[in-house]
Design an enzyme around this catalytic site. Structure first.
Site, PDB file in Angstrom:
ATOM      1  N   GLY A   1       5.068   2.458  -4.434  1.00 55.12           N
ATOM      2  CA  GLY A   1       3.702   3.018  -3.585  1.00 55.12           C
ATOM      3  C   GLY A   1       2.591   2.532  -4.552  1.00 55.12           C
ATOM      4  O   GLY A   1       2.477   1.772  -5.368  1.00 55.12           O
ATOM      5  N   CYS A   2       1.320   2.955  -3.823  1.00 55.75           N
ATOM      6  CA  CYS A   2       0.217   2.440  -4.368  1.00 55.75           C
ATOM      7  C   CYS A   2      -0.302   3.189  -5.512  1.00 55.75           C
ATOM      8  O   CYS A   2      -0.668   2.510  -6.403  1.00 55.75           O
ATOM      9  CB  CYS A   2      -0.959   2.605  -3.263  1.00 55.75           C
ATOM     10  SG  CYS A   2      -1.151   4.040  -2.281  1.00 55.75           S
ATOM     11  N   TYR A   3      -0.306   4.724  -5.400  1.00 53.91           N
ATOM     12  CA  TYR A   3      -0.679   5.388  -6.650  1.00 53.91           C
ATOM     13  C   TYR A   3       0.310   4.994  -7.903  1.00 53.91           C
ATOM     14  O   TYR A   3      -0.288   4.583  -8.984  1.00 53.91           O
ATOM     15  CB  TYR A   3      -0.474   6.751  -6.275  1.00 53.91           C
ATOM     16  CG  TYR A   3      -1.563   7.445  -5.570  1.00 53.91           C
ATOM     17  CD1 TYR A   3      -2.955   7.218  -6.099  1.00 53.91           C
ATOM     18  CD2 TYR A   3      -1.312   8.244  -4.548  1.00 53.91           C
ATOM     19  CE1 TYR A   3      -4.090   7.956  -5.266  1.00 53.91           C
ATOM     20  CE2 TYR A   3      -2.636   8.635  -3.799  1.00 53.91           C
ATOM     21  CZ  TYR A   3      -3.638   8.536  -4.205  1.00 53.91           C
ATOM     22  OH  TYR A   3      -4.591   9.248  -3.592  1.00 53.91           O
TER      23      TYR A   3
ATOM     24  N   THR B   1       1.661   2.281  -8.548  1.00 54.92           N
ATOM     25  CA  THR B   1       1.475   0.573  -9.107  1.00 54.92           C
ATOM     26  C   THR B   1       0.161   0.819  -9.826  1.00 54.92           C
ATOM     27  O   THR B   1       0.342   0.132 -10.920  1.00 54.92           O
ATOM     28  CB  THR B   1       1.132  -0.005  -7.766  1.00 54.92           C
ATOM     29  OG1 THR B   1       2.106  -0.417  -6.873  1.00 54.92           O
ATOM     30  CG2 THR B   1       0.510  -1.473  -8.338  1.00 54.92           C
TER      31      THR B   1
END
Length: 339
Positions: free
Chosen positions: A149-151, A153
């Protein structure tokens, strides 16, 4: 050439994948697919700005995809990949899944946080968590990669050198993250810009966000101890970009310069990680439309707390760019190819 398919072309991450892969020197796009059984359309009818690409968007058919592709990117809503992954993996097709369906090692944890039954549990143990800089060797051998997920990462890349060095208190990690509205998906973004823009707000606070178990799982694996975080996400009034500010209590007094050196050592040779000089703070504009993660840090000597700032483009390093980076690793290409 690597025969490549994208499933879920109509979302933000599907569009971003197409931007990157259409210019990749080792890729031939052999299949574009919608999220369901919609009728076939020409790509230019979905995205007029891709009119130079003579491609069609086809209905989702797992067997047909397996016959046409060496690798498939799944840019689908959560739980939809359960229906597709078994067919592709069993056919020997490499899969990079951008949803959370195979990120969590324990299916019961997934079911609790995503409120849906996991119907492909036997494939969880076959997946590799695709944080490119940390799991390179496993990704090389993987048939199924669960793209982070972006968070997670921003947070994991920002934390991991400190976590592995052992000089921070793993029970007191506080994360304040801010995302552009595209992180919520195209439909939510449209609603936001119609009804809320330019609002700026926190949401799903006090442990309510479903990326919490993903961050805790990976930091616990990396540290060898149970890690519990306090995580507060926010929506920024911009389309894309993500910034996480991470607060960790230190067990001993260490100068900022010494910690920066530890970080640079840890990420030595990793092209897409930039550790900034002391007192240089990154902003989201510094990484927009790139696959870079920029990290800065400073010790608050008064509280003996380390403050880490980590920024990415949530659609590139936080999703589609990292997915392509993982594909490059899986096929023995330079990680920077196409990026």
């Amino acid at each position: 050439m690597i025969r490549t398919g994208i499933v879920g072309i109509t979302g933000y991450t599907g569009e971003e994948l197409l931007k990157i892969l259409s210019k990749h020197p080792s890729v031939k796009i052999t299949g574009l697919y919608g999220r369901g059984s919609s009728e076939e359309r020409h790509l230019k009818d979905v995205y007029p700005h891709f009119k130079c690409l003579d491609l069609r968007v086809e209905a989702l058919n797992a067997k047909q995809i397996a016959d046409k592709c060496d690798v498939v990117f799944l840019a689908l809503p959560h739980a939809v990949a359960f229906e597709v992954v078994p067919h592709l993996v069993d056919a020997g097709v490499k899969v990079i899944d951008l949803s959370a369906d195979f990120r969590l090692a324990r299916p019961e944890v997934y079911e609790k946080w995503y409120n849906v039954k996991h119907t492909a549990k036997e494939y969880v143990c076959k997946s590799v968590y695709g944080l490119s800089e940390l799991n390179t060797e496993k990704i090389k051998r993987a048939l199924l990669v669960a793209n982070p997920g972006c968070y997670p990462t921003t947070v994991i890349l920002g934390c991991v050198p400190a976590v592995k060095s052992g000089f921070i208190d793993l029970r007191r990690i506080i994360i304040d993250s801010k995302s552009g509205i595209s992180g919520a998906g195209r439909k939510s973004a449209q609603t936001y810009f119609e009804d809320e823009h330019p609002n700026f707000r926190a949401y799903k606070i006090a442990g309510g966000h479903r990326h919490v178990p993903e961050i805790e799982q990976e930091l616990s694996i990396l540290s060898g101890e149970d890690v519990t975080i306090s995580f507060t996400p926010h929506i920024m009034p911009v389309e894309r970009g993500m910034l996480s500010t991470i607060y960790v209590d230190m067990k001993e007094q260490i100068a900022t310069a010494a910690i920066i050196e530890k970080y640079r050592e840890f990420y030595s040779g990793r092209h897409f990680i930039k550790i900034l000089d002391e007192d240089v703070m990154p902003g989201i504009k510094d990484v927009l439309n790139t696959n870079y993660c920029e990290i800065s840090m400073k010790v608050d000597e008064r509280t003996n707390r380390l403050i880490i700032v980590s920024v990415i483009d949530n659609l590139v390093k936080g999703a589609s760019g990292q997915a392509v980076q993982n594909m490059n690793i899986m096929f023995g290409l330079p990680e920077t190819a196409g990026l």
